[in-house]
Scaffold this motif. Structure first.
Motif, mmCIF file in Angstrom:
data_model
loop_
_atom_site.group_PDB
_atom_site.id
_atom_site.type_symbol
_atom_site.label_atom_id
_atom_site.label_comp_id
_atom_site.label_asym_id
_atom_site.label_seq_id
_atom_site.Cartn_x
_atom_site.Cartn_y
_atom_site.Cartn_z
ATOM 1 N N ALA A 109 0.836 -1.206 0.000
ATOM 2 C CA ALA A 109 0.000 0.000 0.000
ATOM 3 C C ALA A 109 0.872 1.257 0.000
ATOM 4 O O ALA A 109 0.591 2.220 -0.729
ATOM 5 C CB ALA A 109 -0.936 0.001 1.209
ATOM 6 N N LEU A 110 1.922 1.265 0.794
ATOM 7 C CA LEU A 110 2.847 2.403 0.821
ATOM 8 C C LEU A 110 3.491 2.620 -0.550
ATOM 9 O O LEU A 110 3.632 3.752 -1.009
ATOM 10 C CB LEU A 110 3.928 2.187 1.888
ATOM 11 C CG LEU A 110 5.029 3.245 1.927
ATOM 12 C CD1 LEU A 110 4.464 4.607 2.315
ATOM 13 C CD2 LEU A 110 6.126 2.823 2.884
ATOM 14 N N LEU A 111 3.846 1.530 -1.205
ATOM 15 C CA LEU A 111 4.446 1.646 -2.534
ATOM 16 C C LEU A 111 3.458 2.220 -3.548
ATOM 17 O O LEU A 111 3.843 2.994 -4.429
ATOM 18 C CB LEU A 111 4.984 0.293 -2.999
ATOM 19 C CG LEU A 111 6.222 -0.189 -2.240
ATOM 20 C CD1 LEU A 111 6.508 -1.647 -2.561
ATOM 21 C CD2 LEU A 111 7.425 0.687 -2.529
ATOM 22 N N TYR A 112 2.161 1.870 -3.415
ATOM 23 C CA TYR A 112 1.145 2.475 -4.282
ATOM 24 C C TYR A 112 1.071 3.984 -4.054
ATOM 25 O O TYR A 112 0.948 4.764 -5.007
ATOM 26 C CB TYR A 112 -0.232 1.849 -4.052
ATOM 27 C CG TYR A 112 -0.481 0.606 -4.866
ATOM 28 C CD1 TYR A 112 -0.594 0.666 -6.254
ATOM 29 C CD2 TYR A 112 -0.616 -0.623 -4.248
ATOM 30 C CE1 TYR A 112 -0.838 -0.474 -7.002
ATOM 31 C CE2 TYR A 112 -0.851 -1.774 -4.995
ATOM 32 C CZ TYR A 112 -0.963 -1.695 -6.372
ATOM 33 O OH TYR A 112 -1.196 -2.822 -7.113
ATOM 34 N N VAL A 113 1.166 4.399 -2.796
ATOM 35 C CA VAL A 113 1.149 5.834 -2.487
ATOM 36 C C VAL A 113 2.381 6.508 -3.095
ATOM 37 O O VAL A 113 2.271 7.566 -3.729
ATOM 38 C CB VAL A 113 1.072 6.079 -0.957
ATOM 39 C CG1 VAL A 113 1.312 7.545 -0.618
ATOM 40 C CG2 VAL A 113 -0.269 5.600 -0.412
ATOM 41 N N LEU A 114 3.549 5.916 -2.913
ATOM 42 C CA LEU A 114 4.776 6.493 -3.479
ATOM 43 C C LEU A 114 4.698 6.590 -5.001
ATOM 44 O O LEU A 114 5.112 7.595 -5.590
ATOM 45 C CB LEU A 114 5.997 5.653 -3.082
ATOM 46 C CG LEU A 114 6.455 5.743 -1.643
ATOM 47 C CD1 LEU A 114 7.605 4.770 -1.388
ATOM 48 C CD2 LEU A 114 6.867 7.155 -1.294
ATOM 49 N N LEU A 115 4.153 5.565 -5.629
ATOM 50 C CA LEU A 115 4.029 5.586 -7.086
ATOM 51 C C LEU A 115 3.066 6.687 -7.532
ATOM 52 O O LEU A 115 3.325 7.389 -8.518
ATOM 53 C CB LEU A 115 3.561 4.223 -7.592
ATOM 54 C CG LEU A 115 3.548 4.045 -9.105
ATOM 55 C CD1 LEU A 115 4.944 4.253 -9.700
ATOM 56 C CD2 LEU A 115 3.020 2.658 -9.457
ATOM 57 N N THR A 116 1.994 6.861 -6.805
ATOM 58 C CA THR A 116 1.033 7.925 -7.127
ATOM 59 C C THR A 116 1.694 9.294 -7.017
ATOM 60 O O THR A 116 1.536 10.143 -7.899
ATOM 61 C CB THR A 116 -0.198 7.838 -6.196
ATOM 62 O OG1 THR A 116 -0.816 6.564 -6.392
ATOM 63 C CG2 THR A 116 -1.197 8.940 -6.483
ATOM 64 N N VAL A 117 2.459 9.500 -5.953
ATOM 65 C CA VAL A 117 3.163 10.773 -5.770
ATOM 66 C C VAL A 117 4.202 10.974 -6.878
ATOM 67 O O VAL A 117 4.326 12.070 -7.431
ATOM 68 C CB VAL A 117 3.823 10.833 -4.373
ATOM 69 C CG1 VAL A 117 4.782 12.017 -4.260
ATOM 70 C CG2 VAL A 117 2.756 10.890 -3.288
ATOM 71 N N ALA A 118 4.925 9.901 -7.217
ATOM 72 C CA ALA A 118 5.962 10.014 -8.251
ATOM 73 C C ALA A 118 5.366 10.303 -9.630
ATOM 74 O O ALA A 118 6.005 10.943 -10.465
ATOM 75 C CB ALA A 118 6.798 8.737 -8.294
ATOM 76 N N ARG A 119 4.165 9.848 -9.865
ATOM 77 C CA ARG A 119 3.525 10.072 -11.165
ATOM 78 C C ARG A 119 2.675 11.345 -11.209
ATOM 79 O O ARG A 119 2.266 11.765 -12.291
ATOM 80 C CB ARG A 119 2.650 8.867 -11.525
ATOM 81 C CG ARG A 119 3.465 7.643 -11.865
ATOM 82 C CD ARG A 119 2.593 6.478 -12.240
ATOM 83 N NE ARG A 119 3.409 5.364 -12.708
ATOM 84 C CZ ARG A 119 2.942 4.144 -12.902
ATOM 85 N NH1 ARG A 119 1.655 3.880 -12.697
ATOM 86 N NH2 ARG A 119 3.748 3.192 -13.329
#
Length: 137
Positions: free
Chosen positions: A17-27
């Motif tokens: 879930a944290l990685l999904y958040v990081l990916l959303t922020v990065a994109r």
């Protein structure tokens, strides 16, 4: 199902879930324009592919981890060895994510992956040993 193996499984879900958040922020700069550089560039363009690759990794070998944990729970109380191996796996996945996202050190990432790999193999040794002879450590 024993809560003793639910916790490491839940910890891995939290990592994903944290990685999904990081990916959303990065994109976000590229997709929504939020956080774009003054020149219109995405300041996270260099890290976005590594976060994406790491997130994909969370649905490869970890699937074998979940299968072993569920089978161990169905076989009875998992025992300290299984719980320890499960936490080694989760800790290793967190470390693997940090290395893959934060560095380009493929050798270190391979070493950390080997730790995860061996922890899951250990869980499967316990699964098979229980299936053949009854509960073990």
């Amino acid at each position: 199902m024993s809560p003793s193996l639910i916790l490491p499984m839940a910890a891995h879900v939290a990592l994903a879930a944290l990685l999904y958040v990081l990916l959303t922020v990065a994109r976000a700069p590229a997709i929504w324009g939020i956080g774009r550089g003054s020149d219109g560039s995405n300041p996270f363009a260099g890290v976005e592919p590594r976060v994406s690759a790491n997130l994909s990794n969370q649905f490869e070998w970890p699937v074998v981890f979940y299968a072993a944990c569920i089978i161990l729970c169905l076989q009875g109380e998992p025992g300290r060895a299984a719980i320890g191996l499960a936490w080694v796996f989760v800790g290793g996945r967190i470390l693997h994510s940090a290395v893959q996202i934060g560095t380009r050190n493929v050798r270190l990432r391979g070493i950390v992956f080997t730790l995860n790999f061996l922890a899951v193999l250990g869980l499967w040794v316990l699964v098979v040993a229980r299936a053949v002879s009854g509960p073990v450590a």
